[in-house]
Design an enzyme around this catalytic site. Structure first.
Site, short mmCIF file in Angstrom:
data_model
loop_
_atom_site.label_atom_id
_atom_site.label_comp_id
_atom_site.label_asym_id
_atom_site.label_seq_id
_atom_site.Cartn_x
_atom_site.Cartn_y
_atom_site.Cartn_z
N ALA A 148 84.92 19.34 60.98
CA ALA A 148 84.26 20.13 60.24
C ALA A 148 84.86 19.43 58.71
O ALA A 148 85.88 18.84 58.92
CB ALA A 148 84.85 21.63 60.26
N GLY A 177 85.40 19.39 64.92
CA GLY A 177 84.03 20.00 65.27
C GLY A 177 83.03 18.69 65.56
O GLY A 177 82.00 19.06 66.09
N GLU A 216 83.34 18.74 69.25
CA GLU A 216 82.72 20.12 69.74
C GLU A 216 81.09 19.77 69.62
O GLU A 216 80.27 20.49 70.44
CB GLU A 216 83.12 21.11 68.94
N GLU A 235 92.67 20.23 65.72
CA GLU A 235 92.69 21.38 64.84
C GLU A 235 94.22 21.97 64.80
O GLU A 235 94.54 22.65 63.79
CB GLU A 235 91.91 22.29 65.40
N1 T1G Z 1 87.00 16.65 56.02
C1 T1G Z 1 87.00 16.41 54.75
N2 T1G Z 1 87.62 15.14 54.43
C2 T1G Z 1 88.18 14.47 55.39
C3 T1G Z 1 88.12 14.87 56.73
C4 T1G Z 1 87.71 16.26 57.13
N3 T1G Z 1 87.64 16.51 58.41
N4 T1G Z 1 89.06 14.06 57.41
C5 T1G Z 1 89.35 12.84 56.56
N5 T1G Z 1 88.80 13.16 55.37
C6 T1G Z 1 89.13 12.47 53.98
C7 T1G Z 1 90.57 12.34 53.63
O1 T1G Z 1 90.91 13.29 52.86
C8 T1G Z 1 90.33 11.25 52.87
O2 T1G Z 1 89.82 11.48 51.54
C9 T1G Z 1 89.41 10.15 53.84
O3 T1G Z 1 88.51 11.21 54.27
C10 T1G Z 1 89.85 9.07 54.76
O4 T1G Z 1 90.77 10.10 55.39
C11 T1G Z 1 85.48 23.83 63.67
C12 T1G Z 1 87.63 23.87 62.28
C13 T1G Z 1 89.30 10.71 60.69
C14 T1G Z 1 91.49 9.93 61.60
O5 T1G Z 1 91.41 17.36 61.79
O6 T1G Z 1 92.57 12.87 61.17
O7 T1G Z 1 86.62 20.38 62.90
O8 T1G Z 1 91.37 10.63 50.19
O9 T1G Z 1 92.76 8.75 54.54
O10 T1G Z 1 93.59 7.20 57.98
O11 T1G Z 1 86.95 23.22 65.32
O12 T1G Z 1 91.11 11.26 58.33
O13 T1G Z 1 89.50 9.00 50.77
O14 T1G Z 1 89.43 11.18 49.18
O15 T1G Z 1 92.85 10.14 56.69
O16 T1G Z 1 91.28 6.15 58.40
C15 T1G Z 1 89.18 18.56 62.18
C16 T1G Z 1 91.15 14.75 60.00
C17 T1G Z 1 88.84 19.37 61.08
C18 T1G Z 1 90.48 15.00 61.34
C19 T1G Z 1 90.54 9.05 59.47
N6 T1G Z 1 89.32 17.16 62.08
N7 T1G Z 1 91.08 13.51 59.54
O17 T1G Z 1 91.90 8.55 59.06
O18 T1G Z 1 91.83 7.83 56.59
S1 T1G Z 1 88.96 21.19 61.51
C20 T1G Z 1 90.52 16.47 61.90
C21 T1G Z 1 91.64 12.59 60.18
C22 T1G Z 1 87.61 21.23 62.70
C23 T1G Z 1 86.40 22.91 64.22
C24 T1G Z 1 87.63 22.57 63.31
C25 T1G Z 1 91.64 11.19 59.62
C26 T1G Z 1 90.68 10.25 60.38
P1 T1G Z 1 90.29 10.44 50.26
P2 T1G Z 1 92.06 9.03 55.79
P3 T1G Z 1 91.95 7.43 58.02
#
Ligand code: T1G
Length: 691
Positions: free
Chosen positions: A65, A104, A107, A127
């Site tokens: 998400a 998500g 999912e 999450e």
């Molecule tokens: N949403 C928005 N921005 C995101 C993002 C996300 N989910 N994930 C990363 N970014 C941005 C981050 O802030 C950075 O921005 C850029 O992307 C590169 O990220 C309903 C509720 C994917 C493994 O927890 O683990 O889904 O600083 O520096 O090291 O059940 O990002 O460049 O402007 O980390 O190559 C669940 C979180 C969400 C994944 C990539 N998903 N992201 O790592 O790059 S909650 C997560 C990561 C959800 C559902 C629930 C990592 C990555 P900027 P980065 P990276």
């Protein structure tokens, strides 16, 4: 054709290909969800289409998400409604996965009828790292497709699994050839059509649940096995309860239960704290004051001076990143001892299955030992990790100045000393930077990058980039006593030392901090690090409890006695000997001991830390309040679900913090004189997040 700015739709033969391109990580933003829903409905209504592929461009399949949309009013289609469009599609949907299908994103793949991934892909439900649970059916679908035990592990660990492992557990159906994902996904879609395969809905699959029915002990055993890791966190227990519900409730009721617990977690300060940490870690890597096109200097070879605990750990970081290191010691014995310890560390890691055995020799092959600093002449970066004394450091830098090639970066690993003073021993102070690693240096994630008044911008930029290269969380800090982390630790030390003289016991102080969420208490940590760090037996004068304990040979855990006594398994028990030293010293100081409440202990320690953090911000030693939070979470074990000292202070409300500081100042003196920054922010109705 373009469905919207981030989604395109194309038909190849009888297969519709829905492609999403929404940098940086194809997060499931409003636009992405709207585009995908519209494209799926188009494919369903298109008579030429028999099946469809959902694929992403760029670095990864949907990474979850869009966290930046959290807390904002939902925009249709919500993720759950998009999932219904896909899951109820009358034509097969194949999810084509590369990069990291997370949260998500995974999912959404779980409501597709089939999943294919390239071998380099990873799948996960992280999450829990955000203080949440998979809120789009992950807790109800994952157990149905991989079984309860694996689902519990995956969702509470929050770390992704490889595509190979995902296939073995049934999470994905096929592996594509690397680089052939689109073609292989289309081929799979065509085979699903040709073979008239069923529209498999994960929600209807229960065979993997049957293995757990009637075995409630699976959940209680899991809770017990992870009690230490989950302590204080709310999300893991919520996840376990949702997985239990897959056995007790029909799917739709399970989904309602999941939604209820997700909403509770999302509203909880723990999730706000952990989302704060997620973004703050990434923010810390950015140096706003540097131009975007600042040159990054090449670091092809590194030199480390000192093969002791710190020097050896530092050297391992670079070997782990494939960068050759020349490790210099003063004599052969010390050098060989250092190299032997490094090899031992690698062999232990390999024995634990955390690295391939053959990599031990590969990494050791990157380490060259020497007892001549002249062998560092061709290094791009040289880091000293010698004895923590200014004269020793200055002497090393003066010599380095004569040996190191022009343009080399000269770094010190000092924890407290004045780096401007060290730099002044060279003719190139603008090439000197602090790289403050935390022990054990090959394990701890935090790296304080300390800029001096002269450090060149390109050296700051190179050091920050290097932090990421060696897997550290780099935080840029200013030069000053203890920089950020140790300066706040000194504030905590001061209050803890005073509290035990006034009447608290070390174990009472430690329990307050442990119950707050620290992995260990203050005095337990000092025993672990060693009370004799920085203690000089030649100049000791029983000036405080720590000195007296050192003079008695009680240096902490390593001597089976410090503030605590330790048995052969290093299990600690409160030490009557240490307690007597404390009481005698207090009496000599004329202090009449009293009962000290847990509330006073927590207030004095935490507000002293917050106040020091504010002073650090006000002096520009840290450029962001969130940087201070990241330093204390990654370097000192501040509980992640409390967001860091500055985030925690904002949660209390700065007006409350200011009132408490004033009251503590009146009761306990100038150490609590409120930082002017706090007074200014309160007057402006702002918090540290606005600082
Ligand atoms: N949403 C928005 N921005 C995101 C993002 C996300 N989910 N994930 C990363 N970014 C941005 C981050 O802030 C950075 O921005 C850029 O992307 C590169 O990220 C309903 C509720 C994917 C493994 O927890 O683990 O889904 O600083 O520096 O090291 O059940 O990002 O460049 O402007 O980390 O190559 C669940 C979180 C969400 C994944 C990539 N998903 N992201 O790592 O790059 S909650 C997560 C990561 C959800 C559902 C629930 C990592 C990555 P900027 P980065 P990276």
């Amino acid at each position: 054709m373009k469905v919207n700015d981030v989604v395109t739709y194309a038909v190849e033969g009888s297969i519709a290909v829905i492609t999403v391109n929404s940098p940086p990580v194809n997060a499931l933003s409003n636009a992405v969800r709207q585009g995908v829903a519209s494209a799926v409905e188009t494919a369903i209504g298109d008579p030429a289409v028999g099946a469809m592929v959902l694929i992403c461009e760029g670095r990864t399949f949907f990474a979850g998400a869009d966290i930046t949309e959290f807390g904002k009013p939902p925009v249709e289609p919500t993720l759950r409604n998009l999932q219904l469009v896909v899951e109820n599609a009358t034509k097969p949907v194949i999810a084509a996965i590369h990069g990291t299908a997370l949260g998500g994103g995974l999912e959404l793949a779980l409501v597709a009828h089939y999943r294919i991934a390239v071998p380099s892909a990873k799948c996960g439900l992280p999450e829990v790292n955000l203080g949440l649970l998979p809120g789009a059916g992950g807790t109800q679908r994952l157990p149905r497709i991989v079984g309860v035990a694996k689902a519990l592990d995956l969702m509470t660990a929050g770390s992704p699994v490889s595509a190979k492992a995902a296939k073995e557990m049934g999470l994905i159906d096929e592996l594509a050839a690397e680089g052939q994902l689109r073609a292989d996904a289309i081929a799979l879609a065509q085979r699903v059509l040709d073979e008239d395969r069923p529209l498999l809905k994960v929600r209807d699959r229960t065979e993997k649940l049957d293995a757990a029915r009637g075995k409630p002990e699976i959940f209680d055993d899991f809770r017990k096995a992870n009690a230490r890791k989950f302590r204080g966190f709310n999300a893991p227990e919520a996840i376990i309860r949702c997985v239990e519900a897959t056995l007790d409730l029909p799917f739709d009721e399970g989904m309602t239960f999941e939604r209820q617990l997700f909403n509770e977690l999302q509203a909880d300060s723990q999730s706000a704290a952990q989302r704060h940490v997620f973004f703050s870690e990434r923010q810390a890597a950015k140096v706003d004051s540097l131009p975007a096109d600042i040159p990054i200097l090449p670091i092809a070879k590194v030199g480390v001076i000192g093969a002791g605990t710190m020097g050896g750990g530092i050297a391992m970081n670079f070997a782990n990143a494939g960068i050759p290191v020349t490790l210099v010691e003063t004599n052969e014995d010390a050098l060989f001892r250092g190299l032997r310890i490094i090899r031992g560390n690698y062999e232990t890691t390999a024995r634990k299955g955390k690295m391939k055995p053959e990599d031990v020799d590969t990494r050791m092959g990157l380490l060259t030992g020497s007892i001549a600093m002249e062998d560092l002449a061709d290094c791009d970066l040289i880091i000293e990790a010698v004895f923590e004394q200014i004269d020793v450091k200055r002497e090393v830098f003066a010599k380095l100045d004569r040996i190191a090639k022009p343009g080399a970066i000269l770094a010190t690993n000092t924890s407290y000393l004045d780096i401007d003073d060290i730099a002044a021993a060279t003719s190139r102070p603008d090439s000197v930077v602090g790289l403050h690693f935390f022990s054990p240096a090959n394990v701890m994630k935090l790296l304080e990058v300390v800029r001096t008044k002269d450090t060149k911008p390109e050296i700051i930029a190179t050091a920050m980039k290097l932090a990421k290269t060696i897997g550290k969380i780099g935080v840029l800090v200013g030069n000053g006593y203890g920089f950020v982390g140790n300066r706040i630790l000194a504030a905590r030390n001061g209050q803890a030392d005073q509290l035990i003289l006034e009447g608290a016991t070390p174990w009472a102080v430690d329990k307050v901090l442990y119950d707050f969420g620290f992995a260990m208490g203050h005095f337990q940590m000092r025993d672990l690090v060693g009370l004799d760090v920085g203690w000089n037996p030649k100049t000791t004068s029983s000036a405080n409890v720590r000195e007296i304990l050192n003079e008695m040979g009680r240096h902490g855990q390593k001597t089976k006695g410090g503030f605590y006594d330790y048995d052969e398994n290093r299990k600690q028990t409160p030490s009557p000997v240490a307690m007597q030293v404390i009481e005698d010293f207090a009496a000599k100081q004329g202090i009449v001991r009293r009962d000290v409440s847990d509330a006073e202990i927590q207030d004095r320690i935490l507000f002293a830390m917050v106040n020091e953090g504010a002073r650090i911000l006000d002096e520009g030693i840290a450029s962001r309040a969130s940087d201070v939070d990241i330093v204390w979470i990654t370097g000192y074990g501040w509980p992640k679900y409390r967001g860091g000292p500055m985030f925690w202070a904002d949660l209390q409300g700065l007006p409350t913090v200011l009132d408490r500081l004033k009251a503590l100042e009146a009761a306990h003196g100038a150490a609590f004189a409120p930082s002017p920054l706090i007074e200014r922010l309160v007057a402006q109705g702002k918090g540290f997040k606005d600082a």
